[in-house]
Design an enzyme around this catalytic site. Structure first.
Site, PDB file in Angstrom:
ATOM      1  CD  GLU A  71      -3.171   1.064   0.082  1.00  0.00           C
ATOM      2  OE1 GLU A  71      -2.940  -0.089  -0.371  1.00  0.00           O
ATOM      3  OE2 GLU A  71      -4.222   1.741   0.194  1.00  0.00           O
ATOM      4  CG  ASP A  72       1.546   2.955   3.171  1.00  0.00           C
ATOM      5  OD1 ASP A  72       0.540   3.287   2.444  1.00  0.00           O
ATOM      6  OD2 ASP A  72       1.566   2.749   4.300  1.00  0.00           O
TER       7      ASP A  72
END
Ligand code: MN
Length: 715
Positions: free
Chosen positions: A76-77
Site C-alpha cells: 500500500e505505501d
C-alpha cells in the site's frame, strides 16, 4: 525498536520450528521498502510493522503471519508489489499481505453506526483467512496506541469511531478481551474527551476518599477464603473508564452515584473451588441482586468463562468480583491462543500449537471443524454475501451473485425502477453485471426508463424481483384500462350516445366495483362486455351496433385446467392416460400433433413441428400418433401463444387487444419482453377454439397499423 534477532527469538520461544530465514528476509525487505518514511510521531515508519509483528508474537502466531505483519504496509505505501512479495515470500504470505492491503483500502465513513454490523461482516468477509483479521486487529491496535500523534482532529475522530464500531466488537467476538479493552479506551478518550475526563477525575477522587480500600478488601477476602482452605490469588483493579461509562449508560447512574469503580478478581485452582468461593463470598457479604452471572456453566459465545457477582463488601463498599481459574483467566484476556498453551503443555514440535486458530474459526463460524488448520484458516463467514458501496460510502449487503439491478433496488425502489446502467469502480457495466465484494457502485438513472420483465431473468434478490413484477403488473393494468376505456368510447359512439364518465361512475356499485379505472380494466380484460355496461346504464336500451360477445374471461391458464379440458378431445390415447399439452408449442385443435410418453408423467402432446421434438428423435418409436376429436357443441378454449412486434406508441397495445377481443379471442396472459423507444415486442397468450381461430386473429392483427409482425411462438 525490536531488533531483528529479538523478533526471531520471540517467535522461536513458542515455535522452535519456525522458518527463521523467512522472518529475517521479511524484516530486511520491509525496512528497506519503507526506507526513510516516517510516522506522524516522527519515528521511522518501519517501527510500525515491527510493533505489529511484536503484538502478534504475543498471540503466538505462525511465521507466515509474523512475516505478513512485517510486510503488511509495503504494497500500500511503498513501491513494492504483490508479485514481488509472492516471489520472495511465497503464495501464503502474498495472499495474507494482499488481504490486509485490501482491508486497509476500505474507508468506513464517519457516522456509520447504523451500518456498523454490516461493516463488521464486511471486514470478516474481506478477511478470507482469519490471520488477515488478526494482523488487521494488531495493526489497528498499534495505530490507536499512536493516535495522539496525528494532528488532524477529523482524522483522529474517524479512526477512533471506526475502532469503536468495527474493530473493538470484532476483537470481542473472537474473545480477545485485553485488545478490546485497550481499543475501546483509546477510542473513548478521543470520541468523548469530556466524559473520559469526568470519569477519570471521579475515579481519582474516590481513590483519595476511600484510602487504601484495595488492600483492605484483598486482605479480608483472602482471610475469609483461607478459613475454608482455599488459597486464592486476588487482585484488585480499577475498571476501565469506558467500561464504567457503559455501565453508567446501562443503569442510568450519575458520576455521583458511581461507587463501584473497583473490580476484584479471585483466581482459584479449579472449578469446584470457584463455586466454593462464590458460596463463601455470598455468605459473608450481602450480594447485590441482578448482578450475578455464571459464565462457567454457560460460557459466552466467544468462550469467555467466569463467575461475576457484586456485593456490599468490606468497608460497606460496592465491589464487583470475578471468580475463575487461571486457565479461564488467560483465555479471557488473550483469547483462544492461550487455551492451547494449556492443552499443549510445554513446547510442541509438530506445529499443533496453532490449533487455536482453528478453534477461533469454530467460535466465529460455529460450524463443523476443518481437518487441517493453517490451510483451513479461511473464513467462510459471509462468503455467501457481497458487500458493495454507494458513492456516498453506504454499505449495501447483498446475496452473492447479485447484479447491478439488485443493488439499485436495494438502495431504493425508485432507483431500481429508473436504472439504466451503472459504473462499478468507475467503469461502465451492463445491468446484468454481477457485483464483487468491495465494489463501489454508481447507478445511472433515467426518468424515461421502465423496469423490463427481462430483468427478472438475472436478478436474484426478492426485493428486485417483486418490484419488477409489481411494475409490470401495474403496467398491464394501465394497458387494460386504456383498452377498456377505448372499447367503451367506441360502443357509445356506435350507439350514438355521448360518452361521459358520470353515468359510468354512477353504475359502479351495480358491478360491485369501486373505481372507474377498475371498470375500464374489467372491460379491457373482457370480464365485462360493453353491451353489459350499456344495458346497465341505459336499462331497456336497444343495442344497434355489432358488438361481439366476448367469451367470459378464463382464469390464469394453469396446467391443471389444461389437463381437465383436454382429456377428452384427443384420439389415439389409451383411456386413463394422463395428457399434457406441451407448453413449448401450445398445440391447438387443427395442429398436427404427436404424443411423447414421459416416464412418470403421462403423454406430452406436441405439434409435429415442435423444436423440442428434434432432441428426442432417437426415441421416435415411442411417439404416439394423435389426432384431435371434433369439437362438441360447448367448445373448449385453448391457449395459443403469439409473439408480436409493434410500434411503441400510445394506445398501440390497446388497439391490438381490441382486435383480439373483436375476434372472440381472450387474452389470458400478456408479457412485454423488450421495449425500446421505437418498438416493443411482447408475448400474448390467446384463448382460442382452434388453430383456424388463431390464424384469423393473427391475420386481423397484421392488419392493425401499429403491428409490424405476428408469429405463433413455439418453444
Ligand atoms: Mn499498518
Amino acid at each position: 525498536m525490536i531488533r531483528q534477532f529479538e523478533l526471531v527469538e520471540m517467535v522461536r520461544a513458542y515455535d522452535p520450528q519456525v522458518d527463521e530465514s523467512l522472518l529475517n528476509r521479511a524484516y530486511v525487505f520491509s525496512m528497506k521498502a519503507h526506507g526513510s518514511q516516517t510516522r506522524a510521531s516522527g519515528d521511522p515508519y518501519f517501527s510500525h510493522p515491527l510493533e505489529v509483528a511484536g503484538i502478534l508474537t504475543g498471540m503466538r502466531l505462525d511465521g507466515d503471519t509474523i512475516a505478513t505483519a512485517l510486510l503488511h504496509d509495503t504494497v500500500e505505501d511503498t513501491v513494492a508489489t504483490i508479485e514481488e512479495i509472492e516471489e520472495l515470500f511465497g503464495d501464503n504470505v502474498a495472499r495474507l499481505v494482499d488481504g490486509v492491503t485490501k482491508l486497509s483500502r476500505i474507508e468506513i465513513p464517519a457516522e456509520s453506526h447504523v451500518q456498523a454490523e454490516n461493516f463488521r461482516k464486511f471486514v470478516l468477509a474481506m478477511s478470507n483467512d482469519i490471520r488477515v483479521l488478526l494482523v488487521k486487529l494488531a495493526d489497528r491496535l498499534h495505530n490507536m496506541r499512536t493516535l495522539h500523534h496525528i494532528d488532524d482532529p477529523e482524522k483522529r475522530h474517524r479512526i477512533a469511531l471506526e475502532t469503536m464500531e468495527i474493530y473493538a466488537p470484532l476483537a470481542e467476538r473472537i474473545g480477545m478481551r485485553e485488545m478490546q479493552d485497550e481499543l475501546e479506551d483509546i477510542a473513548f478518550r478521543e470520541l468523548n474527551p469530556e466524559a473520559y475526563e469526568s470519569i477519570t477525575a471521579r475515579m481519582a477522587f474516590l481513590r483519595k476518599e476511600g484510602g487504601n480500600i484495595e488492600r483492605t478488601v484483598i486482605s479480608q477476602l483472602s482471610k475469609a477464603l483461607k478459613e475454608f482452605g482455599i488459597k486464592p490469588k486476588i487482585s484488585g483493579r480499577e475498571k476501565r473508564p469506558y467500561s464504567i461509562w457503559k455501565k453508567m449508560e446501562r443503569y442510568h447512574i450519575s458520576f455521583e452515584q458511581l461507587t463501584d469503580v473497583m473490580a476484584f478478581r479471585i483466581i482459584v485452582k479449579d472449578i469446584p473451588a470457584c463455586y466454593q468461593t462464590l458460596g463463601i463470598v455470598h455468605g459473608k457479604w450481602p450480594m447485590i441482586p441482578d448482578r450475578f452471572k455464571d459464565y462457567i456453566s454457560t460460557p459466552k459465545g466467544n468462550n469467555y468463562r467466569s463467575i461475576h457477582t457484586s456485593v456490599i463488601g468490606p468497608e460497606r463498599q460496592r465491589i464487583e468480583i470475578q471468580i475463575r481459574t487461571q486457565e479461564m483467566h488467560d483465555i479471557a484476556e488473550l483469547g483462544v491462543a492461550a487455551h492451547w498453551k494449556y492443552k499443549q503443555g510445554a513446547k510442541s514440535m509438530d506445529g499443533s500449537q496453532y490449533r487455536w486458530l482453528r478453534e477461533l474459526l469454530e467460535i466465529l463460524e460455529q460450524a463443523s471443524s476443518p481437518e487441517e488448520f493453517l490451510e483451513h484458516t479461511k473464513l467462510a463467514m459471509f462468503q455467501d454475501q457481497v458487500f458493495c458501496f454507494t458513492p456516498k460510502g453506504d454499505l449495501i449487503s447483498l446475496p452473492r451473485g447479485s447484479t447491478v439491478v439488485d443493488f439499485a433496488y436495494a438502495v431504493h425502489t425508485d432507483v431500481g425502477d429508473s436504472c439504466v446502467g451503472a459504473k462499478v469502480n468507475g467503469r461502465m457495466v451492463p445491468l446484468r453485471h454481477q457485483l464483487q465484494n468491495g465494489d463501489q457502485v454508481e447507478i445511472l438513472r433515467s426518468e424515461a426508463q421502465r423496469p423490463s420483465p427481462r430483468w427478472e431473468s438475472f436478478v436474484i434478490t426478492g426485493k428486485a424481483r417483486s418490484a419488477i413484477r409489481r411494475f409490470v403488473r401495474n403496467r398491464q393494468r394501465e394497458e387494460y384500462q386504456l383498452l377498456g376505456r377505448s372499447i367503451l368510447e367506441k360502443a357509445f359512439q356506435q350507439e350514438e350516445l355521448d360518452f361521459a364518465e358520470e353515468p359510468l361512475t354512477d353504475a359502479l356499485s351495480k358491478f360491485r366495483l369501486e373505481k372507474l379505472g377498475d371498470l375500464y380494466i374489467h372491460v379491457g380484460q373482457g370480464l365485462l362486455s360493453e353491451t353489459q355496461v350499456l344495458r346497465t346504464i341505459f336499462p331497456g336500451i336497444e343495442i344497434k351496433g355489432d358488438h361481439f360477445a366476448i367469451p367470459p374471461a378464463i382464469r390464469e391458464w394453469d396446467a391443471e385446467d389444461v389437463d381437465k379440458r383436454h382429456a377428452v378431445p384427443i384420439k389415439g390415447l389409451t383411456p386413463g392416460m394422463a395428457v399434457h399439452l406441451a407448453d413449448c408449442c401450445n398445440p391447438l385443435p387443427g395442429d398436427r400433433i404427436v404424443g411423447v410418453i414421459e416416464p412418470g408423467q403421462g403423454v406430452m402432446v406436441h405439434t409435429i413441428d415442435c423444436e423440442a421434438l428434434a432432441d428426442q428423435s432417437e426415441t421416435q418409436e415411442g411417439w404416439l400418433d394423435l389426432a384431435w376429436q371434433p369439437q362438441s357443441e360447448k367448445p373448449d378454449f385453448y391457449a395459443g401463444r403469439l409473439k408480436l412486434l409493434a410500434a411503441n406508441e400510445a394506445g398501440a397495445l390497446a388497439g391490438m387487444t381490441t382486435v383480439v377481443a373483436k375476434h372472440s379471442g381472450n387474452i389470458s396472459n400478456l408479457k412485454i419482453t423488450t421495449r425500446d423507444p421505437d418498438f416493443f415486442t411482447f408475448e400474448m397468450d390467446v384463448e382460442v377454439l382452434d388453430v383456424k381461430h388463431l390464424t384469423q386473429i393473427m391475420t386481423a392483427l397484421r392488419a392493425n397499423h401499429a403491428v409490424t409482425s405476428v408469429e405463433r411462438l413455439r418453444g
